[in-house]
Design an enzyme around this catalytic site. Structure first.
Site, PDB file in Angstrom:
ATOM      1  CB  SER A 139      -8.209   0.488   5.602  1.00 16.57           C
ATOM      2  OG  SER A 139      -9.340   1.686   5.690  1.00 16.57           O
ATOM      3  CE  LYS A 169      -4.322   2.132   2.700  1.00 25.02           C
ATOM      4  NZ  LYS A 169      -4.932   1.849   3.327  1.00 25.02           N
ATOM      5  CB  SER A 193      -8.131   3.829   2.703  1.00 24.98           C
ATOM      6  OG  SER A 193      -7.161   3.176   3.411  1.00 24.98           O
TER       7      SER A 193
END
EC number: 6.3.5.7
Length: 483
Positions: free
Chosen positions: A175, A76, A151
């Site tokens: 997330s 990420k 996210s």
């Protein structure tokens, strides 16, 4: 090779069915071919990956072993990666190349993992749909008109599309677990302090926690093994021994006490998801689990408390991005005030600006006691509810999300509607508990997840239950059409 799970890749590399370099080249080609459809990567690190793959093959040829040696990973894009753009999905950090590796990145590299790239995300991890990224929205491989969740939406979409077997994500209010549910993956948020946050660009420091996204519990166990552990560089890291997460995957569930919070099954939950949750409960009962209803009476206060605490911490954390030392700087500022104002106004997107403003307001002198202090008191009540529940049960089970993935743009003009999608996940962050989402079926062709919560440092038990469930169901094996 793209259909292999992380565990299958580990076995294939060990018995020399293929090399890490062959695997890496195949996956890089697949990313190049398919990622334009879903936009799951911000950066693809081809040269870095091929160099790491050759090094992993050399280490294996020299007699070294290890489940992660030569296996692919993508991070990420808030995990600092030395010499690689680390953008947080924001214009503010579009030109930022990290000068060091985050602890998670370093640990997985030491284990021999091959970094294929950095995945797309909601800007500064603020969002539930992966629509706030400066680099464009991520699309759900199960239906390209729908969101993948957020996210960590890029990390989830990449694995769901079989671009690679596993990715890292972070979970501040759901997330990892929420996008896992919306893309048919297994996603684990560890206990707060289990995985180092050093080099993980902060959103809300008392809530953020890194963890794995993969297709199976077995894969999450392998990846968590490489990520977990004490780190002296992170003041919130906890010095707790790391067990072998794969050792007890097949342990019996006989007599395991599972609690279903009555508050999770009220208004707002899609009844079709409620049916799938009950079906998963029946499977676990067949495996020997004992299920009872419990209560988490303060659950309804979680979202308001979270949306005071998280923005308050974000407003503090994001004050460092001012156009002076690194990140975006506006053109020709008139003076220092103009530099700050325009750099931040132009560098941050709408959702980030909204949360900074909310957080600054909550921390302001006249409102600190009314908002921030009150939210922290509610947080303590929520934690106490969990502690009381875990006196009666071993695990808590419920839906991961109240609805399946929604259409791109459907909630963009109503941020509160998007916030409500995290109603079942936020509690675990406020209490610091480990939580896992696992595939549990489909509604209108879109995946649905079931969430398991456990006491502190009981990630092994979560993985055990999910693995046993995945041995008697096949939801996790299903792939989206076209991928």
């Amino acid at each position: 090779m793209h259909q292999f799970t992380l565990a299958e890749i580990a076995r294939g590399l060990a018995d020399k069915s293929f090399s890490s370099e062959e695997l890496t080249r195949a996956l890089l080609a697949r990313i190049k071919q398919l990622d334009p459809q879903i936009n799951s990567f911000i950066s693809v690190t081809e040269d870095l990956a091929l160099g790491q793959a050759r090094a992993a093959d050399a280490r294996r040829a020299a007699g070294e072993t290890g489940a992660l040696l030569g296996a692919p990973i993508a991070h990420k894009d808030l995990f600092c990666t030395n010499g690689v753009r680390t953008s947080c999905g924001s214009k503010m950090l579009d030109n930022f190349k990290a000068p060091y590796d985050a602890t998670v990145v370093a640990k997985l590299a030491e284990a021999g993992m091959v970094t294929l790239g950095k995945t797309n995300m909601d800007e500064f991890a603020m969002g539930s749909a992966n629509e706030s990224s400066h680099y464009g929205a991520v699309k759900n491989p199960w239906n390209l008109e729908h969101v993948p969740g957020g996210s960590s939406g890029g990390s989830a979409a990449a694995v769901a599309a079989r671009l690679l077997p596993a990715t890292t994500g972070t979970d501040t209010g759901g997330s990892i677990r929420q996008p896992a549910a919306l893309t048919n993956l297994t996603g684990l948020k560890p206990t707060y302090g289990r995985v180092s946050r050093w080099g993980m660009i902060a959103y809300a420091s008392s809530l953020d926690q890194g963890g794995p996204l993969a297709r199976t519990a077995e894969d999450c166990a392998l990846l968590l093994q490489g990520m977990a552990g004490f780190d002296a560089k992170d003041s919130t890291s906890i010095e707790e021994p790391v067990p072998d997460y794969s050792a007890n995957l097949n342990a019996s569930l006989q007599g395991l006490r599972i609690g279903l919070p009555k508050e999770y099954f009220g208004a707002g939950l899609d009844p079709r998801i409620a049916e799938l949750v009950q079906a998963s409960v029946k499977e676990l009962e067949k495996l020997g689990a004992v299920v009872k209803e419990i209560s988490l009476p303060n659950m309804q206060h979680a979202i308001p408390a979270y949306y005071v605490i998280a923005p308050a911490e974000a407003s503090s954390n994001l004050s460092r991005f001012d156009g002076v030392r690194f990140g975006y700087r506006c053109e020709e500022p008139k003076d220092l005030t103009d530099l700050y104002k325009r750099s931040r106004g132009e560098g941050f997107g709408v959702e980030v600006q909204r949360r900074i403003m909310v957080g600054t307001y909550a921390l302001s002198a006249g409102y600190y006691d009314a908002y921030y202090v009150k939210a922290q008191q509610i947080r303590r009540l929520i934690k106490n509810d969990f502690m009381a529940a875990f006196n009666d049960v071993d695990l808590i089970l419920g839906p991961t999300t109240p609805n399946p993935a929604w259409k791109l743009g459907a909630k963009s003009s109503d941020p509160v509607a998007a916030y409500l999608e995290d109603v079942y996940t936020i509690n675990a962050n406020l209490a610091g508990l480990p939580g896992l989402s696992m595939p549990a079926g489909f509604v209108d062709g879109l995946p649905v997840g079931v969430q398991l919560l456990a006491p502190y440092f009981q990630e092994g038990r979560l993985l055990n239950v999910a693995h046993r469930y995945q041995q008697v169901t096949d939801w996790h094996t299903r792939a989206p059409n076209g991928f």
